[in-house]
Write an enzyme that holds these catalytic residues in place. Sequence first.
Site, PDB file in Angstrom:
ATOM      1  CG  HIS A  23      45.928  36.303 147.786  1.00 40.98           C
ATOM      2  ND1 HIS A  23      44.991  36.579 146.846  1.00 40.98           N
ATOM      3  CD2 HIS A  23      47.131  35.807 147.009  1.00 40.98           C
ATOM      4  CE1 HIS A  23      45.369  36.539 145.588  1.00 40.98           C
ATOM      5  NE2 HIS A  23      46.780  36.048 145.636  1.00 40.98           N
ATOM      6  CG  HIS A  79      50.409  34.612 137.574  1.00 38.46           C
ATOM      7  ND1 HIS A  79      50.602  36.112 137.936  1.00 38.46           N
ATOM      8  CD2 HIS A  79      49.641  34.191 138.687  1.00 38.46           C
ATOM      9  CE1 HIS A  79      49.937  36.446 139.101  1.00 38.46           C
ATOM     10  NE2 HIS A  79      49.422  35.334 139.581  1.00 38.46           N
ATOM     11  CD  GLU A  81      49.695  35.737 143.748  1.00 33.23           C
ATOM     12  OE1 GLU A  81      48.851  35.793 142.642  1.00 33.23           O
ATOM     13  OE2 GLU A  81      49.114  36.283 144.652  1.00 33.23           O
ATOM     14  CG  ASP A  83      50.057  31.066 143.634  1.00 33.82           C
ATOM     15  OD1 ASP A  83      50.877  32.170 143.213  1.00 33.82           O
ATOM     16  OD2 ASP A  83      49.046  30.824 143.165  1.00 33.82           O
ATOM     17  CG  HIS A 146      44.995  37.507 139.849  1.00 35.65           C
ATOM     18  ND1 HIS A 146      45.119  37.735 141.121  1.00 35.65           N
ATOM     19  CD2 HIS A 146      45.953  36.343 139.582  1.00 35.65           C
ATOM     20  CE1 HIS A 146      45.900  37.148 141.764  1.00 35.65           C
ATOM     21  NE2 HIS A 146      46.350  36.285 140.756  1.00 35.65           N
ATOM     22  CG  ASP A 165      46.214  32.508 139.302  1.00 37.31           C
ATOM     23  OD1 ASP A 165      46.368  31.520 139.922  1.00 37.31           O
ATOM     24  OD2 ASP A 165      46.741  33.564 139.413  1.00 37.31           O
ATOM     25  CE1 TYR A 193      41.947  30.750 142.354  1.00 33.60           C
ATOM     26  CE2 TYR A 193      41.236  31.993 140.393  1.00 33.60           C
ATOM     27  CZ  TYR A 193      42.311  31.060 141.193  1.00 33.60           C
ATOM     28  OH  TYR A 193      43.571  31.351 140.869  1.00 33.60           O
ATOM     29  CG  HIS A 226      45.300  27.561 141.733  1.00 33.42           C
ATOM     30  ND1 HIS A 226      46.454  27.384 142.638  1.00 33.42           N
ATOM     31  CD2 HIS A 226      45.562  28.947 141.505  1.00 33.42           C
ATOM     32  CE1 HIS A 226      47.279  28.353 143.016  1.00 33.42           C
ATOM     33  NE2 HIS A 226      46.709  29.293 142.190  1.00 33.42           N
TER      34      HIS A 226
HETATM   35 FE1  FEO Z   1      48.105  34.685 141.072  1.00 34.69          FE
HETATM   36 FE2  FEO Z   1      47.561  31.396 141.657  1.00 34.69          FE
HETATM   37  O1  FEO Z   1      48.399  33.015 141.459  1.00 34.69           O
END
Ligand code: FEO
Length: 395
Positions: A23, A79, A81, A83, A146, A165, A193, A226
């Site tokens: 981030h 998701h 995002e 990544d 999230h 996530d 996390y 992750h």
């Molecule tokens: Fe919300 Fe691993 O990205």
Amino acid sequence: MKRRIKNNVYWVGKVDWELQHFHGFEYSTHKGSTYNAYIIDEEKKVLIDTVWSPFAEEFVENLDQEVGLSSIDYIVINHGEVDHSGALPLLMKHIPDTPIYCSANAVKSLRGQYHQDWNFQVVKTGDRVSLGNGKELIFVEMPMLHWPDSMAAYLTQDNILFSNDAFGQHLATDHLFNDQVDQCDLFNEAIKYYANILNPFSPMLKKKLEEIAALNLPIEMIATSHGVIWRDNPRQIVEKYAQWADNYQENQITIIYDTMWNGTKQLAEKIAAGIREADQEVVIKVYHLAKSDEADLITEVFKSKTVVLGSPTIYNSMLHSMAGFIQLLKQLRFKGKKAAAFGCYGWSGEAVKQMTELVEKAGFTIISEGLRSQWNPDEGAEQAAVGFGKNIATS
Ligand code: FEO
């Protein structure tokens, strides 16, 4: 490299050993991370999520060699995002018509980021897609866990929850599973996390955990996006999340201060001594804010029942490091925690009152009007700091 996780399900992600910040520079990742993507190879072949954009070329090349891009029937993006979606633009150049199953909000985030009108198939909680061989993917929306677009996908028969996530950890490892890694590393990264990413959404998380439990889906594996996959007693991380979502705290008091000429530091140490005099059991941790990692400090705040914040007064206010840190505390919406402020000053001494007001607005219960000490603390000021610490320990 493609690696089997169960039956016809494979990990096709990327281990990022070098990642130090996530981030932007908001979240330190001392132990790197992984971007987990998966292939389900039944009558229909499904790709679940991709990897961060710097690894797009490597990801797509490996996927082509090991799976065959043209053989992919569906893509699931849990998701949007970057990544997890970062390799989509390159991948979709090769297979532009492949349906992408995702939430309605994910369409917004993917269109907003990549400005492409791919073949989106919007799904909501309970929707299913058949993969053949009697297996199905069932989708579960996870809004605000999230991001508003987050969702999970559940693979029947193999009983795998692809949680994205949720339940993840920033932990680079060549092992795939939770029982294969150092358990201290694993849980330290999992709680960090949670504290830094998921804490603001704890009320929603509690409801979502109840909703998932009500679906009565047997979960044998939680394949996160992750870190490691939970295969050994996956309920353990669900139970941890239930605890963490419930105004979590341990028997810990954390003192976080910044200082100009060490007067406020001197007070911090005397406050710690006072807490210890009054309570032999409580865990006391003392951090110099300017020398500490803020994401690690947030994890310590998450574990604390009380936070004591210190700053000297400068230009009629607190040090800007402390103002920024209290803003971070506010954003992360801690609940059920207590706080107090302290600091040295030479002339006007506004910092303590201002810190107290800000941390109260950040949702903490104030247990004292604060401790101010003019000029360098003398013996009397040190005794006052010890007394302040005792009061904090017993409040
Ligand atoms: Fe919300 Fe691993 O990205």
